[in-house]
Design a protein around this motif. Structure first.
Motif, PDB file in Angstrom:
ATOM      1  N   SER A  72       7.427  10.108  12.381  1.00 29.38           N
ATOM      2  CA  SER A  72       5.989  10.045  12.076  1.00 29.38           C
ATOM      3  C   SER A  72       5.165   9.949  13.352  1.00 29.38           C
ATOM      4  O   SER A  72       4.113  10.582  13.478  1.00 29.38           O
ATOM      5  CB  SER A  72       5.687   8.847  11.173  1.00 29.38           C
ATOM      6  OG  SER A  72       6.304   8.993   9.928  1.00 29.38           O
ATOM      7  N   ALA A  73       5.647   9.161  14.317  1.00 26.90           N
ATOM      8  CA  ALA A  73       4.929   9.015  15.588  1.00 26.90           C
ATOM      9  C   ALA A  73       4.936  10.327  16.364  1.00 26.90           C
ATOM     10  O   ALA A  73       3.922  10.719  16.957  1.00 26.90           O
ATOM     11  CB  ALA A  73       5.537   7.888  16.417  1.00 26.90           C
ATOM     12  N   MET A  74       6.064  11.025  16.356  1.00 27.33           N
ATOM     13  CA  MET A  74       6.130  12.319  17.061  1.00 27.33           C
ATOM     14  C   MET A  74       5.218  13.347  16.391  1.00 27.33           C
ATOM     15  O   MET A  74       4.587  14.158  17.068  1.00 27.33           O
ATOM     16  CB  MET A  74       7.570  12.810  17.123  1.00 27.33           C
ATOM     17  CG  MET A  74       8.407  12.016  18.112  1.00 27.33           C
ATOM     18  SD  MET A  74      10.038  12.701  18.404  1.00 27.33           S
ATOM     19  CE  MET A  74      10.897  12.171  16.944  1.00 27.33           C
ATOM     20  N   LYS A  75       5.139  13.287  15.086  1.00 27.74           N
ATOM     21  CA  LYS A  75       4.239  14.195  14.359  1.00 27.74           C
ATOM     22  C   LYS A  75       2.792  13.925  14.769  1.00 27.74           C
ATOM     23  O   LYS A  75       2.014  14.854  14.968  1.00 27.74           O
ATOM     24  CB  LYS A  75       4.420  13.998  12.855  1.00 27.74           C
ATOM     25  CG  LYS A  75       3.578  14.905  12.012  1.00 27.74           C
ATOM     26  CD  LYS A  75       3.836  14.671  10.536  1.00 27.74           C
ATOM     27  CE  LYS A  75       2.890  15.492   9.698  1.00 27.74           C
ATOM     28  NZ  LYS A  75       3.027  15.198   8.272  1.00 27.74           N
ATOM     29  N   LYS A  76       2.448  12.647  14.920  1.00 27.50           N
ATOM     30  CA  LYS A  76       1.095  12.277  15.344  1.00 27.50           C
ATOM     31  C   LYS A  76       0.806  12.809  16.756  1.00 27.50           C
ATOM     32  O   LYS A  76      -0.282  13.322  17.020  1.00 27.50           O
ATOM     33  CB  LYS A  76       0.951  10.748  15.296  1.00 27.50           C
ATOM     34  CG  LYS A  76      -0.337  10.217  15.812  1.00 27.50           C
ATOM     35  CD  LYS A  76      -1.420  10.287  14.789  1.00 27.50           C
ATOM     36  CE  LYS A  76      -2.657   9.578  15.328  1.00 27.50           C
ATOM     37  NZ  LYS A  76      -3.762   9.624  14.418  1.00 27.50           N
ATOM     38  N   VAL A  77       1.779  12.720  17.655  1.00 26.73           N
ATOM     39  CA  VAL A  77       1.609  13.263  19.007  1.00 26.73           C
ATOM     40  C   VAL A  77       1.383  14.765  18.935  1.00 26.73           C
ATOM     41  O   VAL A  77       0.501  15.307  19.604  1.00 26.73           O
ATOM     42  CB  VAL A  77       2.827  12.932  19.905  1.00 26.73           C
ATOM     43  CG1 VAL A  77       2.791  13.747  21.193  1.00 26.73           C
ATOM     44  CG2 VAL A  77       2.854  11.457  20.224  1.00 26.73           C
ATOM     45  N   ALA A  78       2.164  15.448  18.102  1.00 21.71           N
ATOM     46  CA  ALA A  78       2.004  16.901  17.959  1.00 21.71           C
ATOM     47  C   ALA A  78       0.609  17.238  17.441  1.00 21.71           C
ATOM     48  O   ALA A  78      -0.008  18.205  17.897  1.00 21.71           O
ATOM     49  CB  ALA A  78       3.072  17.454  17.022  1.00 21.71           C
ATOM     50  N   GLU A 111       0.856  -1.186   0.000  1.00 24.43           N
ATOM     51  CA  GLU A 111       0.000   0.000   0.000  1.00 24.43           C
ATOM     52  C   GLU A 111       0.888   1.230   0.000  1.00 24.43           C
ATOM     53  O   GLU A 111       2.097   1.145   0.162  1.00 24.43           O
ATOM     54  CB  GLU A 111      -0.880   0.031   1.261  1.00 24.43           C
ATOM     55  CG  GLU A 111      -1.807  -1.138   1.407  1.00 24.43           C
ATOM     56  CD  GLU A 111      -2.588  -1.081   2.706  1.00 24.43           C
ATOM     57  OE1 GLU A 111      -3.068   0.012   3.061  1.00 24.43           O
ATOM     58  OE2 GLU A 111      -2.697  -2.121   3.352  1.00 24.43           O
ATOM     59  N   ALA A 112       0.271   2.370  -0.159  1.00 29.79           N
ATOM     60  CA  ALA A 112       1.031   3.612  -0.103  1.00 29.79           C
ATOM     61  C   ALA A 112       1.600   3.790   1.302  1.00 29.79           C
ATOM     62  O   ALA A 112       0.954   3.444   2.291  1.00 29.79           O
ATOM     63  CB  ALA A 112       0.132   4.795  -0.459  1.00 29.79           C
ATOM     64  N   LEU A 113       2.803   4.307   1.382  1.00 30.99           N
ATOM     65  CA  LEU A 113       3.489   4.483   2.666  1.00 30.99           C
ATOM     66  C   LEU A 113       2.646   5.319   3.630  1.00 30.99           C
ATOM     67  O   LEU A 113       2.547   4.996   4.811  1.00 30.99           O
ATOM     68  CB  LEU A 113       4.853   5.133   2.450  1.00 30.99           C
ATOM     69  CG  LEU A 113       5.696   5.352   3.693  1.00 30.99           C
ATOM     70  CD1 LEU A 113       5.974   4.036   4.403  1.00 30.99           C
ATOM     71  CD2 LEU A 113       6.995   6.039   3.346  1.00 30.99           C
ATOM     72  N   GLU A 114       2.022   6.368   3.140  1.00 27.62           N
ATOM     73  CA  GLU A 114       1.209   7.228   4.013  1.00 27.62           C
ATOM     74  C   GLU A 114       0.058   6.441   4.644  1.00 27.62           C
ATOM     75  O   GLU A 114      -0.247   6.619   5.819  1.00 27.62           O
ATOM     76  CB  GLU A 114       0.667   8.417   3.231  1.00 27.62           C
ATOM     77  CG  GLU A 114       1.729   9.427   2.861  1.00 27.62           C
ATOM     78  CD  GLU A 114       1.176  10.563   2.028  1.00 27.62           C
ATOM     79  OE1 GLU A 114      -0.057  10.751   1.973  1.00 27.62           O
ATOM     80  OE2 GLU A 114       1.993  11.276   1.430  1.00 27.62           O
ATOM     81  N   THR A 115      -0.563   5.563   3.868  1.00 25.68           N
ATOM     82  CA  THR A 115      -1.661   4.755   4.389  1.00 25.68           C
ATOM     83  C   THR A 115      -1.157   3.805   5.465  1.00 25.68           C
ATOM     84  O   THR A 115      -1.776   3.668   6.520  1.00 25.68           O
ATOM     85  CB  THR A 115      -2.329   3.946   3.251  1.00 25.68           C
ATOM     86  OG1 THR A 115      -2.762   4.861   2.249  1.00 25.68           O
ATOM     87  CG2 THR A 115      -3.499   3.133   3.755  1.00 25.68           C
ATOM     88  N   LEU A 116      -0.018   3.167   5.199  1.00 23.77           N
ATOM     89  CA  LEU A 116       0.556   2.245   6.187  1.00 23.77           C
ATOM     90  C   LEU A 116       0.931   2.974   7.476  1.00 23.77           C
ATOM     91  O   LEU A 116       0.669   2.482   8.570  1.00 23.77           O
ATOM     92  CB  LEU A 116       1.790   1.546   5.609  1.00 23.77           C
ATOM     93  CG  LEU A 116       1.517   0.481   4.557  1.00 23.77           C
ATOM     94  CD1 LEU A 116       2.811   0.058   3.888  1.00 23.77           C
ATOM     95  CD2 LEU A 116       0.814  -0.712   5.170  1.00 23.77           C
ATOM     96  N   GLU A 117       1.536   4.154   7.335  1.00 23.62           N
ATOM     97  CA  GLU A 117       1.912   4.936   8.521  1.00 23.62           C
ATOM     98  C   GLU A 117       0.672   5.326   9.319  1.00 23.62           C
ATOM     99  O   GLU A 117       0.654   5.214  10.531  1.00 23.62           O
ATOM    100  CB  GLU A 117       2.686   6.198   8.117  1.00 23.62           C
ATOM    101  CG  GLU A 117       4.062   5.950   7.578  1.00 23.62           C
ATOM    102  CD  GLU A 117       5.087   5.613   8.648  1.00 23.62           C
ATOM    103  OE1 GLU A 117       5.019   6.167   9.749  1.00 23.62           O
ATOM    104  OE2 GLU A 117       5.960   4.794   8.354  1.00 23.62           O
ATOM    105  N   ARG A 118      -0.351   5.783   8.622  1.00 27.83           N
ATOM    106  CA  ARG A 118      -1.576   6.212   9.303  1.00 27.83           C
ATOM    107  C   ARG A 118      -2.203   5.039  10.061  1.00 27.83           C
ATOM    108  O   ARG A 118      -2.593   5.173  11.215  1.00 27.83           O
ATOM    109  CB  ARG A 118      -2.554   6.807   8.294  1.00 27.83           C
ATOM    110  CG  ARG A 118      -3.774   7.439   8.918  1.00 27.83           C
ATOM    111  CD  ARG A 118      -4.669   8.187   7.930  1.00 27.83           C
ATOM    112  NE  ARG A 118      -4.982   7.445   6.719  1.00 27.83           N
ATOM    113  CZ  ARG A 118      -4.450   7.699   5.512  1.00 27.83           C
ATOM    114  NH1 ARG A 118      -3.582   8.671   5.361  1.00 27.83           N
ATOM    115  NH2 ARG A 118      -4.786   6.989   4.462  1.00 27.83           N
TER     116      ARG A 118
END
Length: 157
Positions: free
Chosen positions: A118-124, A83-90
């Protein structure tokens, strides 16, 4: 004279393609070598430790085996490129805030910078939604301990 393959070289033996890990809770797991090498820490450990008769110790990380398993399953899915990397990360980061903190601690320790960032961005993003107050952030992330006076003083210095 025989040459041992380096940590980033592929080996033809199936056994050489598996890395055994031992976690702080004593649990053991195996992961594909190519996935393990996504961690700079494990890659360096493998580079300087050429035998794999014993487990690669991950005893300094205090995450449970489910968090570690979750991370390596994610890294394997990213590698497959299904899948697209963004989808997997999300999807990977769609966890509870306390689990998100565990992921940050784990990826920081294992030195997997892309996932950690990516995880820190999600926390922010979580913190910035509705301009949460410090008290609400503590509640969201299950932070029960406040700084002591000595810790506050040290942080100001």
């Amino acid at each position: 004279m025989s040459m041992q393959p380096g940590p980033r070289e592929t080996s033809t033996s199936q056994e050489d393609n598996i890395i055994p890990l031992e976690l702080v809770d004593g649990s053991k797991m195996t992961i594909p070598r190519r996935v393990a090498l996504k961690s700079n820490l494990i890659s360096n450990m493998i580079e300087y430790r050429h035998d794999f008769e014993e487990n690669v110790p991950l005893t300094d990380v205090s995450c449970d085996s489910e968090t570690v398993k979750h991370l390596f399953q994610h890294l394997e899915a990213v590698e497959r490129g299904s899948e697209a990397l963004e989808t997997l990360e999300r999807e990977f980061l769609n966890v509870s805030p306390p689990m998100l903190i565990k992921i940050i601690l784990l990826t920081n320790y294992l030195d997997v910078p892309d996932v950690c960032h990516s995880a820190m961005k999600k926390v922010a993003e979580i913190i910035n939604i509705n301009q949460n107050s410090p008290e609400k952030v503590r509640k969201i992330f299950n932070i029960t301990k406040k700084f002591t006076d000595a810790e506050k003083k040290s942080a100001r210095e």
